[in-house]
Structure formats: structure tokens, C-alpha cells
Design a protein around this motif. Structure first.
Motif, PDB file in Angstrom:
ATOM      1  N   CYS A  43      -7.762 -21.835 -34.492  1.00 51.02           N
ATOM      2  CA  CYS A  43      -7.940 -21.986 -33.049  1.00 51.02           C
ATOM      3  C   CYS A  43      -8.955 -23.094 -32.801  1.00 51.02           C
ATOM      4  CB  CYS A  43      -8.442 -20.683 -32.441  1.00 51.02           C
ATOM      5  SG  CYS A  43      -8.945 -20.871 -30.721  1.00 51.02           S
ATOM      6  N   CYS A  46     -12.350 -21.307 -31.217  1.00 51.94           N
ATOM      7  CA  CYS A  46     -13.216 -20.403 -31.970  1.00 51.94           C
ATOM      8  C   CYS A  46     -13.003 -20.487 -33.472  1.00 51.94           C
ATOM      9  CB  CYS A  46     -13.030 -18.964 -31.490  1.00 51.94           C
ATOM     10  SG  CYS A  46     -11.408 -18.290 -31.920  1.00 51.94           S
ATOM     11  N   CYS A  81      -4.243 -17.447 -30.277  1.00 52.74           N
ATOM     12  CA  CYS A  81      -5.502 -17.018 -30.880  1.00 52.74           C
ATOM     13  C   CYS A  81      -5.556 -15.483 -30.823  1.00 52.74           C
ATOM     14  CB  CYS A  81      -6.685 -17.619 -30.114  1.00 52.74           C
ATOM     15  SG  CYS A  81      -8.262 -17.076 -30.792  1.00 52.74           S
ATOM     16  N   CYS A  86     -11.182 -14.836 -26.673  1.00 53.52           N
ATOM     17  CA  CYS A  86     -11.164 -16.314 -26.697  1.00 53.52           C
ATOM     18  C   CYS A  86     -10.287 -16.844 -25.565  1.00 53.52           C
ATOM     19  CB  CYS A  86     -10.645 -16.807 -28.050  1.00 53.52           C
ATOM     20  SG  CYS A  86     -10.458 -18.612 -28.092  1.00 53.52           S
ATOM     21  N   ALA A  88      -8.710 -19.530 -25.399  1.00 55.43           N
ATOM     22  CA  ALA A  88      -7.659 -20.469 -25.824  1.00 55.43           C
ATOM     23  C   ALA A  88      -6.261 -19.960 -25.484  1.00 55.43           C
ATOM     24  CB  ALA A  88      -7.773 -20.750 -27.325  1.00 55.43           C
TER      25      ALA A  88
HETATM   26 ZN   LIG Z   1      -9.786 -18.739 -30.377  1.00 56.56          ZN
END
Ligand SMILES: [Zn+2]
Length: 434
Positions: A43, A46, A81, A86, A88
Motif C-alpha cells: 500500500c 501505509c 489495502c 487506512c 487508501a
Molecule cells: Zn494502506
């Protein structure tokens, strides 16, 4: 028949990071289903290892293979992710060669531009080979070609500049003839620019856009004997030596021969030249350099002049041309000067109005004619470029858009292309699918 998992197709396709999963030929086009080789992706936010979240197919055209249009179906991975905290979320793969929503791969667009620009192929032919429409192909040429043409380094630092006119559009029912002026780097044999018009103002305007050091570098300017160009140059490049070269001077002499030949033809036979008229039969031979004619052709010229040119006027113009050629052929400036006097004496004595006019023009440009010997600069490269210009015009079937015309000309005669890409040699011999 659909082929699966072909190393051969992958090798032919040859795009870093991709393998061909399946391929099929349909309606004359080669469809390749491709996917990336990436197996592990982190990702971007993260760094956690992403998990697959399905695939999405995008279609894009690529370089033809063996002259056959190629369509790619990229089975694009969607990643997710796994960390719920997160931001994303999900994202799909990206590749430099295939921009989102692009119709063509990057390398296909670059190659289309090179084919039209460097090779001088027609936009229509390239469009057909890549399986796209004319406007898409031309759009690609503009997109990739314009930065090459606009690059200020392209103009280099020539020490000798050639100016020449060519016709852009012939006169038609709705418009007069349109002339363009070409600027040529005589050191590198490159077309620097083409601008509409043929005047001192055109020259001044173009030179005004050049930086001072560039202008300072130009020592010689080779022109056809046209006052507008010379005054434009004198205004902006006062220190440059202006030269009237061999090619343009002889063109004037040839025009004089044609004029006399037509006038004598009319007054002797009462009509324009026809196939069997003696002067008409030698109309082209008269313009060829004398030493390039074989004995048979030389005899023919003499014999047909005896019957078709009762007062020796065409012969006088022919001799004027040869004497002017002698001036240019002289190996020393002093010889050129004395040969020039011979040329004047012949023309003045000849009692042929066209010859006298020719001598008058050459007298008006005497310094520029003799400068040919002191600078040993010729517009030869310009002649070569004029041939290329004619080729592009032919390929383009007469341009209607001056911007596109300029772009095509500069891409063909004014850009230093890198050596064309060849398929990279692979360490492992690819196994081709049978
Ligand atoms: Zn992530």
C-alpha cells in the motif's frame, strides 16, 4: 483460435513488466490479453501488503506487429489495502506506457509521430497500420511532434543561413498563390523554419525572434536574387556576407532561355511550341549543363537551333547561361571576376533583350555573386531540402493547413531524430508459439 500463455507473443510484444496471457487474430487485428507480472504490492500509504480485489479490463492500441494492428486488453489488477483504518481503500495498477483512458500506448504514439515525421509516411497510411482514424493519428503527431519543433535548441548555432522561397498553395479560383520562405541551416543541412510570405518584412520578423548571440553567429546568408530578402538581411544581420549562389543564378539564366525560346518560337512559327517543333524538342536539353550532354545530344542542340532559331537568339541565351556557369565554376575570385566581364560583354553584344536583362540583374548582384567565391558557400543544402519539401507536399496531397504543413516539414527536415528504436536483444532466445 485463442492461444494461451505464449512466451513467443510476450517476446514479440516486448513491453517491460507485462506478459501476454492469450492472443487471437480477429478481423485482421491481433488481440493480446496482457497482465503485469507484479505479484506483491505494498500500500502506497501505509506499506501493508495489498490484497487482490478483482480485475478490470482496459483496451488500448499498441505498435503493429508484422504490419498487423494490435489491440491490447489489459487485465488490470485492482488492489485493496487490508487495513480498515487506512484511507487508501482500493486502487488499480498503473503503467507508464498505458495512461488512463488512453487510446494508444505511449510507445505507439511516439512511433506514429516518428513514422510521419522522420520517415515522411502519410498520416493516412500510418493511421491504417495502427488501426486508428486520421484525426487520431494527426493528433498524435501534433502532441509528440510539437515539443520537438518548439525546442529552442533545435535552431542550433548556424554560421551560414540559407533563404529560399517555395510555393505553398498554387493559385486557385478563391485564393492567389501563397509563397512561403524557408530558413535553412547550411552547416547542418537542417530546415530551421518556414513562414508564410516572401518579403523583407518576413525575414526581419523571423530574425527579430532570435536571440542576439544566435544572430551574431550568422556570418553568411545565401539567398536568391530577390531584393526583399537582401534588405531584410541587411537590416538585421548587417555584418553577414550575402551570397547569391550558383543554383539561383543559373535558375535566372534558365528562365531567360525559356523566355527567348518561347518568343522566337512564336515569331518564327506563329504558334506555341508543339511536339515536333525544333525548339520545343530541345526545351529541356537547353537547360542542362553543356558538359553533361553526350555527343548525340550536343549535335541535336546544334542541328535544331539551326532550323528553329534563325537569328541565333536562343543560342545567345544558351551561351549566356554557359558563361555564367563558368563564372561559378572558377576556382579563384579573380578568375570569376574576369569571366563575369566576358559574360557581360556577350550579353550586351547579343542584341537579345532577355540576355541584356539577365546581365543587368547579375550586375545589380555582382558583389553577392562574387561573394560565392570568397565564402565558398552554396545553397546546395537548400536544394536538397527543397526536394524533401516536395516529397512531403506530395505525401500530404496538398496541405490546406499551414500549421500542420510547417509541423510536417520541420519534423522531416528540421529535427534531429534519435536512431529508431529496435527491439531490445534478449538474453534468452524466445520460444515462438507454433
Ligand atoms: Zn494502506
Amino acid at each position: 483460435m485463442i492461444m494461451h500463455g505464449s512466451d513467443g507473443a510476450t517476446a514479440l510484444f516486448d513491453m517491460d513488466g507485462f506478459v501476454v496471457g492469450a492472443h487471437v487474430i480477429e478481423d485482421g487485428e491481433w488481440w493480446l490479453v496482457i497482465e503485469t507480472t507484479a505479484e506483491m504490492v505494498g500500500c502506497s500509504l501505509c506499506g501493508v501488503r495489498a490484497v487482490g480485489h478483482g480485475r478490470r479490463r482496459v483496451r488500448v492500441r499498441d505498435l503493429p506487429i508484422a504490419g498487423r494492428p494490435v489491440r491490447l486488453v489489459w487485465s488490470k489488477r485492482i488492489w485493496r489495502c487490508p487495513d480498515d483504518d487506512c484511507p487508501a481503500g482500493t486502487w488499480s495498477e498503473m503503467h507508464d506506457e498505458i495512461a488512463p483512458r488512453a487510446l494508444l500506448t505511449r510507445r505507439a504514439r511516439i512511433e506514429m509521430c516518428r513514422r510521419v515525421g522522420q520517415d515522411g509516411d502519410s498520416v493516412a497510411a500510418v493511421a491504417a497500420e495502427f488501426g486508428v482514424g486520421w484525426h487520431t493519428a494527426m493528433g498524435t503527431v501534433i502532441e509528440h511532434g510539437r515539443p520537438l519543433v518548439d525546442d529552442p535548441d533545435r535552431l542550433g548555432a548556424p554560421s551560414a543561413l540559407g533563404l529560399d522561397e517555395t510555393s505553398y498553395l498554387r493559385a486557385g479560383p478563391t485564393h492567389p498563390r501563397v509563397m512561403i520562405t524557408g530558413f535553412v541551416d547550411l552547416d547542418r543541412h537542417k530546415l530551421l523554419d518556414v513562414v508564410q510570405g516572401r518579403s523583407g518584412q518576413v525575414v526581419r520578423d523571423w530574425l527579430d525572434q532570435r536571440p542576439a548571440p544566435w544572430l551574431d553567429g550568422v556570418e553568411v546568408a545565401v539567398v536568391d536574387p530577390f531584393r526583399g530578402y537582401a534588405t531584410g538581411l541587411a537590416d538585421r544581420l548587417p555584418d553577414a556576407t550575402v551570397v547569391v549562389d550558383h543554383f539561383h543564378a543559373i535558375r535566372l539564366a534558365n528562365a531567360a532561355i525559356d523566355d527567348v525560346r518561347r518568343r522566337v518560337q512564336q515569331s518564327t512559327f506563329g504558334h506555341r511550341g508543339r511536339k515536333h517543333d525544333p525548339l520545343y524538342r530541345i526545351r529541356r536539353t537547353l537547360l542542362v549543363a553543356h558538359e553533361r550532354l553526350n555527343d548525340h545530344q550536343q549535335d541535336g542542340v546544334v542541328r535544331l537551333l539551326l532550323t528553329g532559331d534563325p537569328h541565333g537568339e536562343v543560342a545567345a541565351a544558351y551561351l549566356a547561361k554557359e558563361l555564367l556557369r563558368e563564372v561559378y565554376a572558377a576556382r579563384r575570385a579573380s578568375w570569376a571576376r574576369s569571366r563575369l566581364r566576358k559574360f557581360y560583354a556577350h550579353c550586351d553584344r547579343s542584341n537579345v533583350a532577355e540576355c541584356r536583362r539577365l546581365a543587368k540583374t547579375i550586375r545589380a548582384w555582382e558583389a553577392e555573386v562574387l561573394a560565392f567565391h570568397t565564402t565558398s558557400r552554396s545553397n546546395g543544402p537548400t536544394e536538397g531540402i527543397n526536394l524533401l519539401i516536395k516529397k512531403i507536399k506530395r505525401v500530404g496531397h496538398g496541405f490546406r493547413n499551414l500549421r500542420n504543413y510547417r509541423l510536417r516539414l520541420l519534423l522531416h527536415c528540421g529535427v534531429q531524430w534519435q536512431t529508431p528504436q529496435t527491439a531490445r536483444v534478449r538474453v534468452h532466445q524466445p520460444r515462438f508459439a507454433a
